[in-house]
Design a protein around this motif. Structure first.
Motif, PDB file in Angstrom:
ATOM      1  N   ASN A  43       0.789  -1.406   0.022  1.00 27.89           N
ATOM      2  CA  ASN A  43       0.049  -0.031   0.090  1.00 27.89           C
ATOM      3  C   ASN A  43       0.714   1.303  -0.017  1.00 27.89           C
ATOM      4  OD1 ASN A  43      -2.522  -1.241  -0.194  1.00 27.89           O
ATOM      5  ND2 ASN A  43      -2.412  -1.498   1.981  1.00 27.89           N
TER       6      ASN A  43
ATOM      7  N   ARG B 249      -4.774   0.130  -7.029  1.00 23.40           N
ATOM      8  CA  ARG B 249      -4.594   0.756  -5.561  1.00 23.40           C
ATOM      9  C   ARG B 249      -5.099   2.262  -5.774  1.00 23.40           C
ATOM     10  NH1 ARG B 249       1.299   1.073  -3.256  1.00 23.40           N
ATOM     11  NH2 ARG B 249       1.539   2.894  -4.570  1.00 23.40           N
ATOM     12  N   GLU B 250      -4.795   2.947  -6.835  1.00 27.69           N
ATOM     13  CA  GLU B 250      -5.098   4.429  -6.943  1.00 27.69           C
ATOM     14  C   GLU B 250      -6.833   4.563  -7.303  1.00 27.69           C
ATOM     15  OE1 GLU B 250      -2.868   5.867  -9.972  1.00 27.69           O
ATOM     16  OE2 GLU B 250      -0.871   6.181  -8.778  1.00 27.69           O
TER      17      GLU B 250
ATOM     18  N   PRO C 151      -6.520   1.366  -0.933  1.00 28.57           N
ATOM     19  CA  PRO C 151      -5.390   0.522  -0.210  1.00 28.57           C
ATOM     20  C   PRO C 151      -5.929  -1.110  -0.431  1.00 28.57           C
ATOM     21  CG  PRO C 151      -6.451   1.636   1.487  1.00 28.57           C
ATOM     22  CD  PRO C 151      -6.836   2.205   0.138  1.00 28.57           C
ATOM     23  N   PHE C 152      -5.047  -1.981  -0.686  1.00 26.24           N
ATOM     24  CA  PHE C 152      -5.274  -3.389  -0.586  1.00 26.24           C
ATOM     25  C   PHE C 152      -5.885  -3.787   0.813  1.00 26.24           C
ATOM     26  CE2 PHE C 152      -3.131  -3.164  -4.572  1.00 26.24           C
ATOM     27  CZ  PHE C 152      -3.681  -4.013  -5.183  1.00 26.24           C
TER      28      PHE C 152
END
Length: 968
Positions: free
Chosen positions: A693, A718-719, A723-724
């Motif tokens: 992240n 991610r963007e 976040p994962f």
């Protein structure tokens, strides 16, 4: 099909003429038109690999069918496996090859203690007969490419535990690894008369069952970091360096096989292929042997002397001299009007050339002369070239002063000496030759005439003279140049590989330097005319301020006020100085201010760091993308500071060969160097792990299984989605199929505190939106965040435990009475110790129906503290407050320093005087190395702190000789 997982290709390519040393481009002394035979890189002996203690049993299993290769990864089978040659653990935790399936299933494993020996003569097998028939027909040898499996986007992934996939049974729902890789016959694209597993075992000194497993693992596109960490039981716990050497050796053997079949196909089309030649080609194990066997059949502009003599019809005469000399009449071959047959002298010369060619291509003859050379003193000599002594640059000539009159036994010569001699020869400063004593030549003459090539019948005196002259011609014109090329090629190949491996070890040590976290740093890129560039970065690597100060142009006092103001403003007490131009003067400037306590109340310290590659990175596209608003000169100062704060994250941005911790890096094979260094970077980044992240795209692309495109897709996901939350979400990223997920998942980390905070905020946000939905504000439109809410963080994602072992880890937690939320706490360590002391590691592994290696990895993951970093065990930069001058050194003084570079002849140590001192290799003994370093097999490498004693100070030449006292 999705792009294949990233894997370093270590294919041994034939070097170009520019990469070849000059001695490989030279022709034989007495025959300029003789077609050259240039040896390629020969496989070096791997002395660091484990000694094999088991031999390979005879395999009778059929190759795996195409249908079997395309089976779904999740399969159900009976508990009794029908494997022809399974690999299973025994009581001593070692892997053994079991008997073939023709034997009773209840028989005990056969102990194999005999060390396999290289057979003196390879017998052609059944495959050779089949291949020979196919080659003599119109059919071409199979050159089909192995089927590449498509990555399936399944909802659940089952991981390969080759060769049978992840096996899930009612009695073993977690999927116990079944280690029966040896049951599958290794099917190579190009078959030879030697077995690939046995040949690889003999070359690398690794057990055959391990080689069989590694061949299969590499064929399944498994990466070295994944194999080294998660397949320990299949590789006998080999280290990553050993795996790389096996991979290189495997690629070299496959290169030999591929080129052999290419040559066979060519010779078949030309009508030159005979059964004897086919057997000789299929027996070749090295490129040198292949070139030697195929050399007479290569088409040149004029052909060899023997080929021209054969075209004149003199081959029957040459064979008759050996088999039936009584009926031989050379005068009958005279043709006055034909060149080469005009008189008896030309006929004898032609027969001599044919006989010499036969002698030089005979395997027994070459084996005898090689054995003879192995028993005698063979030396390599270098002298100053006559041309260079007249026209050369004196400065360059002085660099090779040690080799102006140099001679050494080829068995004792060091790798760095070979590389130095080759460089001097390429620069035409040195003349190099291999000296074989006359005793070898005389004994070889006698053996050929009286034993190996002794005619079956009585020879006339003139024929005996012709036979002797043919043996002498074969040795001088063909065999001696061949031996010289073989010796030098082998020495060069070994030296290059050792240089590359040394570069890799140094690079690993540098990348794993312990980071300095939690403090602001000032990076200084020294300079004279254009000033010293400054950059202050925060504890999280954010750029706070950049500036330029002129410390060495009479403005030092005024600039000191600016530096003090910046240090106080940003509460920065650590200065990082690059070791480039004006480094010594800049260091003295800061040391003087620190000694005067000018920066009070701050307790300022400084350190020197290598700036190799910083200038190259500062003008790269990656730097422009990362710092678009900064001048390139200021970017280098930022890079210097970040090299101390997080060395791994910063150094991966630079091409490894520019970091400058190698030896003769420009003289070795660039293909091998790049493949090895890229593999080392991938190993270091993977073993350290990355927080998915917050990590950069550059760092992410070096994770095992990932590449540039996949790293870019992860950043984009991610963007777009935030976040994962856990590792399972990686499956949603475009291009990450089952195989890629398997390779990279274990090296991805998650900060649990950050994830819990994020999920809590999202939960509150979704709750508020739910109220609005009831009021009709959102209508029927569903929120995209619902999928995020369904994702829950997994505490195991912060550990090194692979997702394929999560079920085992949870059952182990149940066994010890632990909770996943207590990972890394002292209570977890106590519970684990209690169970292991009671049942033992092996007993617990058996109870959980898993392997000892997997259980140990689970224990490490559960007991390591949160945020554990393997680099904490390595050395940090050496911070100083004062400076020592070169003139202050005295013999016998004891100092502390940091290793800058390691070479085969010694280690260079920075002791803070502006010039690194050398610890000769003879002064580095095992007793002086710490036990920790010996256990890791890292030896002395860049970044390690050592205590040394000054043995000699040569002030005119600025040379310091040191003795190692101990490793700090």
């Amino acid at each position: 099909m999705s792009s294949l997982p990233r894997r370093v290709k270590c294919v041994a390519k034939a070097p170009t003429s520019e990469e070849l040393p000059s001695f490989l481009n030279s022709t034989s002394e007495s025959e300029e038109e003789e077609e050259e035979w240039e040896p390629k890189s020969k496989i070096a002996k791997r002395s660091r690999l484990p000694t094999k203690t088991e031999a390979k049993t005879k395999k009778t299993a059929a190759p795996r069918s195409t249908v079997a290769r395309k089976m779904v990864k999740k399969v159900a089978i009976k508990e009794e496996m029908d494997a022809s040659l399974p690999i299973a653990p025994v009581e001593d935790n070692k892997m053994q090859l079991l008997k073939p399936k023709e034997e009773n299933a209840g028989t005990k494993p056969k102990s194999l203690n005999r060390t396999p020996e290289v057979p003196k003569k390879m017998e052609i097998n059944s495959f050779q007969e089949r291949n020979q028939n196919s080659l003599m027909s119109d059919e071409k040898p199979s050159t089909s490419v192995p089927v590449v499996k498509q990555e399936k986007c399944e909802e659940e992934f089952a991981f390969d535990e080759p060769p049978s996939k992840k096996i899930k049974l009612n009695a073993c729902p977690e999927g116990k690894p079944v280690k029966n890789l040896g049951s599958k016959k290794i099917k190579e694209e190009f078959e030879m008369n030697w077995d690939i597993v046995q040949a690889l075992s003999e070359v690398t000194n690794v057990e055959p069952w391990v080689c069989a497993n590694l061949i299969w693992l590499f064929q399944e596109e498994n990466t070295i970091p994944f194999i080294a960490r998660y397949r320990k039981e299949l590789i006998n716990n080999l280290e990553a360096d050993a795996l790389r050497e096996v991979q290189h050796a495997l690629e070299e053997l496959r290169t030999v096989a591929k080129k052999t079949h290419t040559m066979i196909q060519k010779l078949k089309k030309e009508g030159k292929l005979s059964s004897c030649l086919l057997k000789g080609l299929l027996n070749c194990r090295t490129l040198e042997e292949l070139d030697h066997v195929s050399a007479p059949y290569k088409t040149g502009s004029k052909g060899t002397k023997a080929q021209r003599a054969k075209q004149l019809g003199l081959e029957p005469a040459a064979l008759s001299l050996l088999q039936n000399p009584v009926e031989l009449n050379l005068f009958s071959y005279i043709r006055p009007n034909t060149k080469g047959l005009a008189n008896i002298q030309e006929v004898e010369a032609g027969v001599q050339h044919i006989l010499a060619d036969i002698f030089a291509k005979d395997k027994d003859t070459l084996d005898f002369i090689r054995k003879l050379c192995h028993q005698r003193y063979i030396s390599i000599q270098s002298t100053l070239a006559k041309v260079s002594s007249k026209n050369g640059n004196e400065k360059d000539i002085d660099k090779f002063q040690l080799y102006h009159e140099f001679s050494c036994n080829i068995k004792n010569i060091q790798h760095h000496q070979i590389l130095a001699i080759n460089r001097g020869e390429n620069l035409k400063i040195l003349t190099v030759k291999v000296n074989i004593p006359d005793g070898v030549k005389n004994e070889f003459y006698w053996w050929c005439v009286n034993e190996r090539w002794r005619p079956k019948q009585f020879l006339k005196p003139e024929f005996m003279r012709l036979l002797r002259s043919s043996v002498e011609d074969a040795y001088k014109r063909l065999i001696y140049p061949l031996l010289c090329r073989e010796f030098r090629s082998k020495l060069t190949s070994d030296a290059e590989k050792e240089s590359v491996m040394m570069f890799g070890r140094n690079l690993r040590q540098l990348l794993l330097t312990s980071p300095v976290r939690g403090r602001a740093l000032m990076g200084v890129d020294p300079g004279y005319k254009h000033g010293c560039k400054l950059a202050i970065i925060s504890p999280t690597s954010q750029i706070l301020h950049t500036d330029v100060v002129y410390l060495h142009s009479g403005q030092g006092f005024r600039e000191a006020e600016k530096i003090k103001r910046l240090l106080l403003q940003y509460n920065c007490s650590t200065v990082v100085i690059g070791n480039g131009t004006a480094c010594r003067e800049t260091e003295a400037y800061f040391a003087d201010l620190i000694m005067k306590k000018y920066f009070a109340p701050l307790d300022v310290v400084y350190c020197i760091v290598s700036e190799a590659g910083a200038s190259i990175y500062s003008v790269s596209p990656e730097a422009s993308k990362e710092m678009p608003d900064l001048d390139p000169n200021l970017r280098s100062a930022v890079s210097i500071a970040r090299r101390v704060q997080d060395p791994l994250a910063e150094l991966v941005k630079i091409e490894p060969k520019h970091i400058g911790v190698g030896m003769y890096q420009h003289d070795v094979s660039q293909t091998l160097l790049k493949a090895t260094l890229d593999s080392v970077v991938e190993e270091c980044v993977s073993f350290v792990g990355v927080d998915i992240n917050i990590c950069s795209e550059i760092l992410l692309r070096h994770i095992a299984g990932l590449n540039t495109n996949r790293a870019k897709n992860i950043i984009e996901w991610r963007e777009k989605n935030g976040p994962f939350i856990n590792r399972e979400q990686l499956k949603e990223v475009k291009g990450l199929g089952p195989k890629t997920f398997q390779q990279c998942a274990g090296f991805i980390r998650f900060n649990q505190e950050y994830i819990k905070t994020f999920c809590s905020n999202k939960k509150n946000e979704l709750g508020n939106r739910a109220l609005l939905t009831k009021a009709g504000a959102l209508g029927k439109k569903k929120s995209k965040l619902t999928s995020c809410a369904s994702q829950q963080p997994n505490p195991l994602d912060q550990t090194c435990i692979h997702p394929e072992s999560y079920n085992i880890a949870m059952r182990f937690l149940s066994l010890i009475g632990g909770n996943a939320n207590d990972i890394g706490k002292s209570d977890m360590q106590q519970k684990v110790n209690a169970v292991i002391q009671k049942e033992g590691l092996e007993g617990t592994a058996k109870r959980l129906n898993t392997t000892v290696h997997t259980l140990q990895l689970i224990i490490d993951g559960l007991t390591q503290p949160e945020g554990y970093d393997i680099r904490t065990d390595f050395d940090k930069p050496d911070f100083k407050r004062s400076i020592v001058c070169f003139e202050d050194l005295s013999v016998g003084a004891v100092l502390t320093g940091k290793v800058e570079n390691a070479t085969p002849f010694g280690v260079f140590v920075d002791i803070g005087v502006g010039k690194a001192g050398l610890i000769p290799v003879r002064n580095i003994t095992e007793a002086k190395l710490s036990k920790v370093k010996k256990r890791r097999s890292l030896g002395l490498g860049p970044g390690e702190r050592v205590e040394v004693k000054v043995l000699n100070v040569d002030i005119p030449r600025l040379r310091i000789t040191l003795d190692l006292i101990r490793v700090l």
